[in-house]
Design an enzyme around this catalytic site. Structure first.
Site, mmCIF file in Angstrom:
data_model
loop_
_atom_site.group_PDB
_atom_site.id
_atom_site.type_symbol
_atom_site.label_atom_id
_atom_site.label_comp_id
_atom_site.label_asym_id
_atom_site.label_seq_id
_atom_site.Cartn_x
_atom_site.Cartn_y
_atom_site.Cartn_z
ATOM 1 N N GLU A 161 -2.457 -7.283 7.079
ATOM 2 C CA GLU A 161 -1.150 -7.223 7.739
ATOM 3 C C GLU A 161 -1.138 -8.094 8.990
ATOM 4 O O GLU A 161 -2.186 -8.369 9.585
ATOM 5 C CB GLU A 161 -0.828 -5.757 8.086
ATOM 6 C CG GLU A 161 0.512 -5.520 8.759
ATOM 7 C CD GLU A 161 1.708 -5.927 7.893
ATOM 8 O OE1 GLU A 161 1.876 -7.128 7.634
ATOM 9 O OE2 GLU A 161 2.500 -5.033 7.522
ATOM 10 N N HIS A 166 0.821 -1.213 0.000
ATOM 11 C CA HIS A 166 0.000 0.000 0.000
ATOM 12 C C HIS A 166 0.856 1.265 0.000
ATOM 13 O O HIS A 166 2.055 1.224 0.293
ATOM 14 C CB HIS A 166 -0.910 0.006 1.238
ATOM 15 C CG HIS A 166 -0.122 -0.010 2.521
ATOM 16 N ND1 HIS A 166 0.457 1.122 3.058
ATOM 17 C CD2 HIS A 166 0.212 -1.023 3.347
ATOM 18 C CE1 HIS A 166 1.099 0.815 4.164
ATOM 19 N NE2 HIS A 166 0.976 -0.503 4.365
#
Length: 195
Positions: free
Chosen positions: A82, A8
């Site tokens: 994550e 990201h």
């Protein structure tokens, strides 16, 4: 079929060196610019047909920017999020070393299997990530992009290339919006070995 992972765009916590984990932080202005720059790169030569993304906002926003540019609607896929660092999230690594001295030391010497307080180990990340990736392979015959996170990419690369998890940051650190290509055959061979 080609299989790409990207991290990201930048967040404020990236700049502050804070542990994000599963805390749902947002892209900052630079992160949005990075997402647009990545989208431009992906428009030529990559021929992405499907985009999968972690459910976390920083990954989803990055995926949406790319998706609009290449006319592909991103799909949220569980397993791409994550790693959870539990109680350590929001702290810097320096603060964790000082405030969680014993827990940090135990984790530091056995990162693959040791679980941070309230979090998950890198092995637990792998246990949810690998089936998700296998499913993505099974569902697609054309090029795929997955928008995910730093620890996800480093953990996967350490696993695929059988390198020490303690060295993942040195070997496989991926900057914001960096792209990594994964060899499908290597993945499938390693995944079959694990079963």
């Amino acid at each position: 079929m080609k299989f790409y992972l990207t991290r990201h765009g930048e967040t404020d916590w990236n700049i502050q060196n804070r542990i994000q984990g599963q805390t749902d932080t947002l892209l900052n202005e630079r992160g949005r610019e990075q997402a647009h720059e990545l989208a431009k790169r992906l428009k030529t030569g990559y021929e992405i047909k499907t985009i999968y993304t972690s459910r976390q906002k920083r990954a989803r926003e990055t995926a949406e920017v790319i998706g609009r540019a290449i006319h592909v609607t991103p799909i949220v896929r569980e397993g791409l999020e994550e790693i959870s660092f539990g109680s350590w999230e929001g702290y810097t690594w320096k603060q964790v070393r000082e405030e969680f001295r014993e827990e940090y030391q135990a984790w530091y010497v056995n990162r693959r299997y040791q679980i941070p307080p309230g979090g998950e180990s890198y092995q637990q990340l792998l246990d949810r990530l690998l089936p998700a990736l296998s499913g993505i392979f099974d569902e697609n015959a054309e090029n795929v992009l997955m928008v995910t996170h730093s620890a996800v990419i480093m953990t996967l690369m350490s696993y695929l290339y059988d390198t020490p998890f303690e060295d993942m940051a040195r070997n496989y650190k991926t900057g914001n919006t960096g792209i990594v290509e994964i060899d499908r055959n290597l993945f499938q061979n390693r995944y079959e070995e694990m079963k």
